[in-house]
Scaffold this active site. Structure first.
Site: not given
Lengths: 378, 402, 378, 402
Positions: B389, B247, B131, B387
């Site tokens: 964020e 995931e 990815y 992340s």
């Protein structure tokens, strides 16, 4: 307390940044740290620091020092942090030298000129397995042997012990209930066994086993047999505040590096630094650095002024600096993303060094406990 | 509020016993020993264990029966993970069973299912995830690795980065750009790449752990059959998001987290402060209690997501994001506590001890090196898989309509 | 444990939201709360809730209840929180009713039909000055007096005590070392003195002084003289989880209100909801609410399933919910800016109620302590 | 790093003794008693004390001598605040001495200085701040209250909100829009308004504290002489920012914060858990220690800002923002700890007890109502004077160049 003027401090600060910025690049850092078979720091660099007068900054003039205060030493340690210098400032210049200065005889204090000259490396071997951060946990015993002593015991991990010329070892004199004395033990003395290992930040050090190590009468710092736990307390406090100063320098660098990285890293069509969430995070990093800087400065000054609350301020500075270091170091990695996770970039090494500074001599929770137990000292 | 009923299933006790018994008999002693010491497994050791699990179908127990799974309910999957954790077995591998597999059986064609699912079920083959790219981190859709058609093949050129265990992988599932002109999410395809194909170079990245787990993967005119594309061309982003939700739920390995807490508890017992074990220390015990509260919360969130996945085929993107956020924060909190204990031993990091055959003398508790390794490695937990964020952006947009 | 199906629960939930959304507007809330000389809650509303079957949801069918589980009661309490209902659910339906149900005789349990019918208000008067959150701190004594008892002691502040028909009072039977019993004491009994005061959230309540209050033999819940601390523990745990469920509802409302406010409030030329920092704050509020919801749900189910770890889960739910409530409530005010600070808007009242839920029966630190002390119970 | 020297001034001991002695003799017993009980002062009580301080010039001791101040060094001002706090005196008033005064002596003309400074120095007059408006909160410069010229006057129309103590104020310093067409920061002027002018209506806002501290202020064709404008027309934003930096440093009243910590320590001693005082509780003691660390940090930051203000006439906008951020977080942390103690008394809030003449029976420690009032009131500490979010925007832009 004698100390330099603001102008002289500014000059010292500028010369540190100039020389180190020039010579102690991160590429150079990696070369030193990874030198095969190396000691984990640069002997040549150490010599140069001595020539710049940095090692003797806080030592008396009669041993070749500049008679500066701890504030000046703090300025140097902040630069040590800013460039994550690998050389043994803490062990030799901060802990070792102050133990000798505070506890040594006139003659022993002459060794300090070798420290200032960069010719003598020291390690302060005090903590022991099972003691944790307790400062008065000494099981090592120095039994009398004619005019000299025989030392037996185990000392916990100390960074730089692997390369020190002299180990400064605490031990109870006479028996396990005796007063605590400090002894100079050559690393190469018979009966000294080191288990060398790297710390989290990769810096080598060692635990020390003393199996009937014979030393002379003059190995004991000072002449009396009085208990030296008070001196040890002062030496550790000096280590505490200097580790804090180092952390402040490292935090300032992490903040700067992260600001710069986010200004250049493009994602979603603009630099990451344009995202308000990341801006505020950087602000928190910056303000945290500033908080630590302010209280460490206040503590350095209190030490130089020998005010009544100096120790308490040192401990408070440790608490705040440790908390800030955890935040700033962690966010340094977080905001660098994957780049923060590689051994090739500096940011991870700053994180590790901040983690060391945070926990050396006791972490924030430990000092909070001490502060709350000794509130009457306030 | 409090409307869904999660049935309390005591019939699992028998299954739990079966797993325990299996681990007792089948877990190779070398693995058991290494796990106990926190040492790293070699690939062949890991594979040998996955194959044993595969003989029971347990790698993919939560897959639907029609695709070769056992159709486990969420509670059974959680129980399975817990028992593995307690038995000291290695964590389950997620690249195949949690990530590649569900995409293949949901969006792949029959040939692809026939080709790939058995290997994942049996635990024979190692997968990795292509990815991230140097210029596409949080902004995953900005990826540049391109796949250009040439007859029946794509010719792949470009670079992936932070590729975990690429050096072990037999196959990679990867996102590549198949339309250079479309809007960025719309020109992406999802392809499966045989890692033995000529033109692939795997270059190690040494992490702050000092270990080799991450890699750069370079593609230089790599031929990948178009038949290896999952689903439609340029629709890869859809499958990518489906996979990401899986995931993220998989990022939070509850058994592993539970094991970490147990490890910290042990560290506390083995570490003394002025002669007294830290397990007597009220501050550390308070922290332990808080970590346990965090674990209970994450388990409750996880139960919800697994139930959602069972009802609708996949966890909700929002729920998975929330779970990933809190689960990874918890993981970091646990490992930070471990580090706070190890400060008392001088914060020594004997990373060589993580490899079999090391015969140095350990400073501090036996698990020290493992805990520090994990601490450093899990700094990435709030970065990988999107992340924290990014997760918050997802929730802000998707759940709160901001 | 009997409990409703998911569909029935959904219906219950929907009917709560529909009726309350319609009738219990914030304007109505202010009218009830500020009614001059009022009791701080609505008698008419209470009656209506009874008619809806909400008060008896978890009570046995033989007293007119629906024999639902605690999960169903939790659904109601979440709605209570969502609309910050002022009526005495906690004191009467949760604490009072469960004390009678768990400890009362067959005959005493008939009182529950009055609870379900909305005709009997209860207050659970257990905590005492000096006890803090400790659950076993009972100094009030019930000395024997013929067949009956004389109660003497002081009970701490209990919301709703000012309006309760019956106070359920814990007291040591016979002497200050006696077993703890539970007694029904009419609020109007001679020797009962109330000091009425408002709580932080404005809801009235009172401390209770018992100066030789004579009650009959049938005032004691149950017939035996065995120690009731176990029952008290269960009653308080029920209070804990229901206060958590209430908080979850209140948090959901605060989050919704704040999202809506930021979507409409324009600053710097755009809605505040466009600022990423505020978006992420809202996400944290939303995720915090979700965390609390999930663990409270798990604890409710464990109670209904009577699993071994149920109490531990209840306490964990309290810790997490209290922490989340503090964050969500505080941010609700922060993001409303000045608007959050006025008594005229609802947000401040949610903040106050969340603060109450957070601390009722013990705060997060207290339960963390209990969890760490009783780890073996895990 | 660590370069500036802050001199350690033992000569302050004499000054401290003088302040102590003054408070001993001059602090009216009714004020002392009310302060001790946390009761609120009436305006006339407050003014009578400010006038006594004014007789020594102490309200404005930190002003430069040329403007009628005493030219105190930062250390002396801090010492002064500390001694007042210890003596149980009310906090200093900031609207005049910290906010209006410095703007007037820095940017005002001679006539304005003659008219206004003596009243501030003497403590005779009460000022309030006309900044916020319903549509201008964080975005202060979006204010709409307009001032249109009419001969020698401005005609002011519009509304201010959240105006603390407007109902007590003799004067208001206000921002008004004097150019409707300019960019928003560029059409603002800074004017002084006599609160007795016809057309001003002050309407109370009852706060969540249940107290009356805040107000709405309506202006309906209010005539304000143009002579009351500070500095240039349409340059008000410059003066407003200068004032805000002073305000933000003033937001953090170190003596008050120190007093709050002492109050909490007392609450802990008076509150028992299973019969034992909370002052024996390690968790509470740990929190107290952490609050003390916070206080020491804020003091260190404050010393820096006061030194900066001495050198350059005003604190730095960045430093003031950082200080305000951390100072107000600390204040909220202290008062939260207070609340956590009061939970053990049932979290009773007898707000009537804050007024003299209440003769009810207090439930819990004597300071309960005051601590809860303060807790609720200080929820606004991270909102007023520019919210924490605004402070961070300021630092991001100004200090980090983001």
């Amino acid at each position: 307390m004698p100390s330099l003027s603001s102008e002289e401090r500014q000059q010292l600060h500028d010369s540190l940044l100039e020389l180190l910025g020039d010579k102690y690049t991160f590429e150079q850092w990696k070369k030193i740290a990874r030198s095969p078979g190396g000691e984990g720091f640069g002997r040549a660099e150490w010599k140069e620091f001595a020539e710049m007068g940095w090692l003797g900054i806080a030592l008396p003039e009669e041993v070749g020092g500049s008679a500066g205060g701890l504030t000046e030493l703090g300025i140097i340690m902040a630069a040590v942090g800013r460039f994550i210098l690998l050389e043994p400032f803490l062990g030799t210049v901060v802990l070792g030298a102050s133990a000798i200065e505070k506890a040594g005889t006139e003659q022993q204090r002459q060794m300090l000129s070798e420290v200032a000259a960069g010719k003598l490396l020291l390690a302060f071997c005090h903590g022991e397995p099972g003691g944790g951060y307790a400062r008065d946990w000494v099981k090592t015993v120095a039994t009398r042997d004619g005019a000299g002593y025989v030392l037996t015991g185990e000392k916990g991990f100390a960074i730089g012990a692997h390369a020190a010329d002299q180990l400064i070892v605490s031990a109870r004199i006479g028996s396990e209930n005796g007063p605590v004395g400090l002894f100079l033990v050559p690393r190469s003395a018979a009966g000294v066994a080191l288990n060398q290992a790297p710390a989290l930040d990769g810096r080598p050090g060692a635990t020390v086993t003393l199996a009937g190590v014979k030393v002379g009468a003059d190995a004991k710092l000072g002449t009396s047999d009085s208990d030296r736990l008070g001196v040890i307390d002062e030496v550790i406090d000096r280590g505490v505040i200097m580790a804090c100063a180092e952390a402040v320098g490292a935090m300032a660098s992490v903040t700067d590096q992260t600001v710069e990285y986010l200004k250049t890293r493009q994602q979603f069509g603009q630099p990451l630094s344009k995202f308000q969430v990341l801006q505020h995070r950087l602000v928190d990093m910056s303000v945290s650095t500033e908080e630590a800087r302010a209280i460490v400065h206040a503590a350095l000054q209190a030490l130089d002024d020998k005010t009544r609350d100096a120790q308490r301020l040192v401990w408070m500075a440790k608490v705040k600096t440790a908390q800030c270091a955890r935040f700033v170091g962690g966010q340094g990695i977080q905001l660098h993303g994957g780049m923060g996770m590689t051994d090739e970039l500096s940011i991870g090494h700053y994180y590790k060094r901040l983690t060391m500074c945070e926990t050396l001599f006791g972490d924030s929770e430990w000092y909070l406990r001490q502060l709350s137990l000794r509130r009457d000292a306030a | 509020m409090f409307i869904r009923t999660v049935e309390h299933d005591t019939s699992l006790d028998k299954f739990r016993a079966e797993v325990r018994d299996f681990c007792e008999r089948e877990l190779p002693s070398v693995i058991r020993e290494k796990q106990k010491r926190g040492q790293h497994l070699e690939k062949h050791e890991y594979i040998s264990w996955l194959q044993r699990l595969g003989s029971r179908g347990w790698n993919t127990g939560k897959w639907p029966k029609e695709h070769g799974g056992l159709g486990w309910e969420p509670a059974q999957f959680l129980a399975f993970q817990e028992e593995l954790g307690r038995a000291g077995a290695p964590p389950l591998m997620s690249f195949g069973p949690t990530m590649a597999g569900p995409v293949i059986y949901t969006f792949g064609n029959e040939a692809q299912k026939r080709q790939h699912l058995p290997g994942i079920i049996k635990g024979d083959l190692w997968w990795c995830q292509g990815y991230s790219e140097p210029g596409a981190g949080s902004d995953l859709a900005a990826l540049k690795t391109r796949a250009d058609r040439d007859g029946d093949d794509y010719i792949v050129n470009g670079q992936k980065i932070w590729t975990s265990t690429a050096h072990w992988a037999d196959w990679m599932f990867a996102l590549v750009r198949t339309d250079q002109t479309a809007k960025k999410q719309e020109g992406i395809s999802f392809i499966l790449i045989d890692m033995k194909t000529p033109g692939i170079t795997v270059r190690p990245i040494i992490g702050i752990t000092l270990g080799h787990h991450l890699n750069e993967v370079f593609f230089d005119n790599v031929r990948v059959p178009i038949a290896n594309r999952i689903g439609e061309e340029n629709k890869g982003w859809t499958y990518a998001k489906f996979l990401l939700a899986n995931e993220r739920v998989g990022n939070v390995d509850v058994a592993k987290v539970e094991g970490n807490i147990e490890q910290i508890r042990q560290l506390m017992a083995e570490t003394r402060e002025a002669g007294k074990p830290l397990s007597d220390d009220p501050t550390f015990n308070r922290r332990l209690a808080e970590l346990e509260v965090g674990l209970a919360t994450v388990k409750a969130l996880m139960a919800d997501q697994l139930a959602a996945a069972r009802l609708s085929g996949a966890p909700s993107l929002m729920g998975a994001a929330a779970l990933k956020l809190r689960g990874t924060e918890l993981q970091q909190g646990i490992l930070q506590t471990g580090l706070d204990v190890l400060g008392r031993h001088g914060m020594v990091y004997q990373s060589d001890a993580l490899h079999a055959g090391w015969n140095g003398e350990m400073i501090g508790p036996e698990s020290s090196a493992d805990v520090i390794y994990e601490h450093l490695y899990r700094r990435a937990a709030t970065i990988y898989g999107g992340s924290s964020e990014v997760q918050k952006n997802i929730i802000a947009k998707g759940a709160l309509g901001l």
